[in-house]
Design an enzyme around this catalytic site. Structure first.
Site, PDB file in Angstrom:
ATOM      1  N   ALA A 239       0.826  -1.215   0.000  1.00 40.56           N
ATOM      2  CA  ALA A 239       0.000   0.000   0.000  1.00 40.56           C
ATOM      3  C   ALA A 239       0.856   1.260   0.000  1.00 40.56           C
ATOM      4  CB  ALA A 239      -0.942  -0.008   1.203  1.00 40.56           C
TER       5      ALA A 239
ATOM      6  N   HIS B 233       5.977  -4.039  19.325  1.00 43.03           N
ATOM      7  CA  HIS B 233       6.171  -5.490  19.234  1.00 43.03           C
ATOM      8  C   HIS B 233       4.844  -6.247  19.168  1.00 43.03           C
ATOM      9  CE1 HIS B 233      10.314  -5.022  21.424  1.00 43.03           C
ATOM     10  NE2 HIS B 233      10.324  -4.565  20.179  1.00 43.03           N
TER      11      HIS B 233
END
Length: 546
Positions: free
Chosen positions: A37, A471
């Site tokens: 994208a 994370h």
């Protein structure tokens, strides 16, 4: 409508997508299309290691996500950086390379992800890297990602290491090739010379010369195309608004990340019925685990004003910064080669039987203890996160609008153990910085400050000032129960012709930084796709057939 066709169509050119595109296109008779994208990784701050602090909420190279406000985090919406563009989050992260504990991966198999144990996965960690500092039985020497030590760290870093040893931590020369208990060590960087070694630079760029690999950027995938439960391709739109139909002869592989992957599944009618009904989307395949099980590391920092030692603060402003820029250009050294931290540590609180907090220690300090703008006066910071949080959140679409950001609710600190561990982690950090080797440089604790003496005050600081360590994992987890989204071969349950390969499939978060494990996961996934037998899944496949 324009139509393209390939054997494999990969959605998302982040860490996992770049690895897959490279490895699958090694077979010259296999055609691969990689869709992203975002755009090419041309922004100069991507390639300068210290430039990551300027990219975390960048309008073109990130998705500019924020979490939902939560009582447990002081009613704040927290910036939630996710890379957008070739390389994904590996192009904007803090360059820290830390493998997990063996127990982390072994727990995946114990939870139902057959074959996903540390012994099976270790070769793929090695396959992904070139460790530039010598040979080791557990380190790779000819992989695409360059991993190196920090060169010539500031002297105050050595004092931190010595102070941690005074506090009872062992020193590790290489935290990525030894059994790790409570310890202090220097971080390793995904860096090649003066430049970041991202997945795009290391894996994708060399592969783009192959005629059987097509990389499409600036293309937004809106949904999966299906015939019944068989995925046949994807529908996408160019930046100019032109539709594109991309067909897969063999498989579509979603590597859009912990946010983008469940979003695409839900937009395509794959997910929890209630979520889909609320978004006005017809359920094609009921999969209640899509978007659930969100896990992340939540970090909060201790900050100290120092004297008698040089830090990054005073080298990052005015003429000093100009000199550092020249130093970087001429010799590829200096403060612009620093990553998110230089010294790391594992410590163990009274709530765990093995290390459960990790420290990110940097010779610099940020205003209010939040990563962003370095203070002008000399300072040092010590971030702490709980390695294996119990809190679980979710990611879900709000509507059928492909351009709308989904709800991101990590539920940080919703579990009592997480709150208690964070408070204890701050106390251990304070203990390290009270040792003689480093205390001689400390003028004062700037955040949270010595006025925060009680557990209640420390917890309030954690709630009001913590943030993500970037994370996030787990929103399309791998397993063998009804809440798992993919099986052990990363095939989406209830579907054919569709796999997921990215951090969303991790059943549980690794104790440490996650990028090294995403590299491993994608390397092993490529092997599974090409040869399940060589990937160690022959028994699992025959078992499932029975």
């Amino acid at each position: 409508m324009k139509r393209l066709t390939a054997d494999y169509v990969i959605v998302g050119a982040g860490t996992a997508g770049c690895v897959l595109a490279s490895r699958l296109s090694e077979e010259p008779n296999v055609r691969v299309i990689l869709i992203e994208a975002g755009e090419r990784d041309r922004h100069p701050f991507i390639h300068v290691p210290a430039g990551f602090v300027r990219l975390l909420d960048h309008p073109t190279v990130t998705w500019r996500y924020h979490t939902e406000a939560s009582v447990e985090t002081g009613g704040r919406e927290i910036m939630f950086p996710r890379g957008r563009g070739l390389g994904g989050s590996s192009a904007i992260n803090g360059l820290l390379y830390v493998r997990p504990f063996a127990e982390d991966i072994d727990s995946w198999e114990a939870a139902g992800a057959s074959g996903w144990n540390f012994a099976n996965c270790l070769p793929y960690y090695s396959r992904s890297e070139t460790w530039t500092e010598g040979r080791s039985a557990q380190r790779g020497t000819d992989g695409p990602i360059q991993v190196s030590r920090v060169k010539n760290p500031p002297e105050i870093c050595a004092s931190v290491v010595a102070a941690a040893q005074q506090a009872g931590l062992d020193f590790l020369d290489d935290p990525n090739s030894t059994t790790r208990g409570p310890s202090i060590w220097y971080y390793q960087q995904t860096r090649e010379g003066r430049r970041r070694s991202s997945a795009a630079r290391a894996y994708l760029r060399p592969a783009m010369a192959r005629p059987n690999l097509t990389v499409l950027t600036g293309l937004q995938v809106s949904k999966l195309e299906m015939t019944g439960t068989q995925v046949t391709g994807v529908s996408a739109t160019t930046g100019a608004g032109n539709p594109l139909d991309i067909r897969a002869k063999r498989e579509v592989i979603i590597s859009a990340g912990v946010i983008g992957t469940p979003k695409l599944l839900e937009l395509s009618g794959i997910g929890d019925r209630d979520v889909l009904d609320n978004a006005g989307i017809q359920t094609r395949v009921a999969s209640p685990g899509v978007g659930s099980n969100l896990q992340d590391h939540y970090v909060v920092r201790l900050g100290f004003r120092v004297r008698g030692a040089g830090t990054a603060n005073e080298r990052s402003h005015g003429l000093a910064l100009a000199r550092e820029m020249m130093r970087y250009v001429v010799s590829g050294t200096g403060v612009l080669t620093y990553s998110a931290a230089i010294v790391g540590a594992f410590a163990q609180t009274r709530f765990a039987e093995r290390p459960d907090v990790q420290y990110v220690i940097a010779p610099g300090s940020f205003a209010a203890g939040r990563i962003g703008v370095l203070e002008a006066e000399p300072g040092i910071s010590c971030g702490v996160w709980q390695m294996r949080p119990e809190s679980r959140g979710h990611v879900h679409i709000r509507s059928n609008d492909v351009a709308a950001s989904p709800t991101i609710a990590p539920s940080y600190l919703s579990h009592e153990l997480d709150r208690n561990t964070m408070v204890e982690g701050l106390k251990i950090g304070r203990k390290i910085f009270a040792q003689p080797e480093i205390a001689r440089y400390i003028v004062e604790e700037t955040v949270p400050g010595r006025a925060a003496t009680s557990d209640e005050a420390l917890l309030q600081y954690v709630r009001d000032n913590g943030s993500t360590v970037y994370h996030a994992v787990g929103t399309c987890r791998m397993g063998d129960d009804e809440m798992s989204v993919v099986d052990s071969e990363l095939r989406v349950r209830g579907m054919t012709g569709l796999r997921i390969v990215d951090a969303s499939v991790m059943p549980s978060i690794t104790s440490t930084n996650t990028n090294a494990t995403v590299l491993m996961l994608a390397e092993r996934a490529a092997q599974i796709i090409r040869s399940p037998r060589e990937a160690g899944l022959t028994k699992q496949r025959s078992k499932e057939t029975v």
